[in-house]
Design an enzyme around this catalytic site. Sequence first.
Site, PDB file in Angstrom:
ATOM      1  CB  CYS A   1      -0.948  -0.003   1.196  1.00  0.00           C
ATOM      2  SG  CYS A   1      -2.255  -1.267   1.093  1.00  0.00           S
TER       3      CYS A   1
ATOM      4  CG  PHE B   1      -7.467  -5.156  -0.900  1.00  0.00           C
ATOM      5  CD1 PHE B   1      -6.407  -4.269  -0.999  1.00  0.00           C
ATOM      6  CD2 PHE B   1      -7.652  -5.823   0.296  1.00  0.00           C
ATOM      7  CE1 PHE B   1      -5.548  -4.055   0.061  1.00  0.00           C
ATOM      8  CE2 PHE B   1      -6.802  -5.624   1.373  1.00  0.00           C
ATOM      9  CZ  PHE B   1      -5.749  -4.743   1.255  1.00  0.00           C
TER      10      PHE B   1
ATOM     11  CG  LEU C   1      -4.042  -6.602   8.300  1.00  0.00           C
ATOM     12  CD1 LEU C   1      -2.827  -5.818   7.845  1.00  0.00           C
ATOM     13  CD2 LEU C   1      -5.307  -6.038   7.662  1.00  0.00           C
TER      14      LEU C   1
ATOM     15  CG  HIS D   1      -3.048   3.953   1.250  1.00  0.00           C
ATOM     16  ND1 HIS D   1      -3.521   3.556   0.016  1.00  0.00           N
ATOM     17  CD2 HIS D   1      -3.123   2.863   2.046  1.00  0.00           C
ATOM     18  CE1 HIS D   1      -3.855   2.279   0.073  1.00  0.00           C
ATOM     19  NE2 HIS D   1      -3.626   1.841   1.292  1.00  0.00           N
TER      20      HIS D   1
ATOM     21  CG  ASN E   1      -6.288  -0.705   0.370  1.00  0.00           C
ATOM     22  OD1 ASN E   1      -5.499  -0.402  -0.537  1.00  0.00           O
ATOM     23  ND2 ASN E   1      -5.881  -1.009   1.592  1.00  0.00           N
TER      24      ASN E   1
END
Length: 390
Positions: free
Chosen positions: A172, A223, A275, A311, A344
């Site tokens: 990212c 995503f 994650l 972001h 994202n």
Amino acid sequence: MAGSDVNGANQSGNKSYHRGGRRGKAAVLALGKAFPDQVLLQERLVEGYLRDTKCDDPVMREKLERLCKNTTVKRRFTVMSKEILDKYPELATEGSPTIKQKLDIANAAVVEMAVEASRACIAEWKRPAGDITHIVYVSSSEIRLPGGDLYLANHLGLRSNVGRVMLYFLGCYGGVTGLRVAKDIAENNPGSRVLVTTSETTILGFRPPNMARPYDLVGAALFGDGAAAVVIGADPVHGMETPFMELDYAVQQFLPGTHNIIDGRISEEGINFKLGRDLPQMIEGHIEGFCRMLMAKAGLQHFNELFWAVHPGGPAILNRLESSLGLRPEKLQCSRRALMDYGNASSNTVFYVMDYMREELRKEGGDEWGLVLAFGPGITFEGILVRNLQ
């Protein structure tokens, strides 16, 4: 003569302006975007994903429905299509060794999107593609040799001696890294024009849901795919180029001992992500000091006197950043809007935020200084102190 540090911060504070920007400072001269044809509406995601992966588990359904609601995403774009699943039904089969098939799809898709975004950017720039002297190509979605940078240069008809840099698997924060590298190139090579292109697809991580891989559902809910491009250069040509954001000072920093918080591994099935739940807290715990380090270069002290192009890794990260820094709600409006409209999209997303931001900066009374920020594996912080030239 005043000195400058390696990032170009003028130590004397003297400002030599050139069409609103300082002489020798890199600026964003144009921006373009591109997306695959398939639009993915969040309200239809659960039914479509569970149908495509032949999953009828009610627990999975409930969890995915909750995740889709919490992401705040409304729409995304995706390379995945019915035609692809019809051609490669094994993609929806648990445990199938599909890395070859996924790379065949992804390698072609990311270059196609990269070319489209770059052409849109060059059209806005209004100069010939042959004037591009360097490429910085960013992607976490392809694996091959030669890389997408060469394919992009060929498709755009760039000069054969164009300088090429590939930035692979940064995740990212890759878009802001690309800006930092382009800034260094532009400021150290007078007259250069650097094309930064990012392109990403979620194809490599597509697989049926499995409770042993909870992050797969997060990926399905959050995503998206797409590409972006910017042209970076110093000393804009009067009457030809229109800079809108100056890149003043750039910093990258990693947090020691956090390399396992975001973990991605290639396997025969594709790419597997893990994650850590404490990612938002880790970012929150270090973001103030990181931002103040950037702000100090312009003598800035108050967070709300800046514009913010962050972001949007997810709503939790934005919420914690807003809370910990005491930002007014409108300060992260462009980040939240990009998350809502595109999800994202990894390294691309910060450019979608910047595109919305330049709309806001055109309004009278817009802030002069801002921060461009992204976070990713490492945990890595990327930040640039920027200046509004509009």
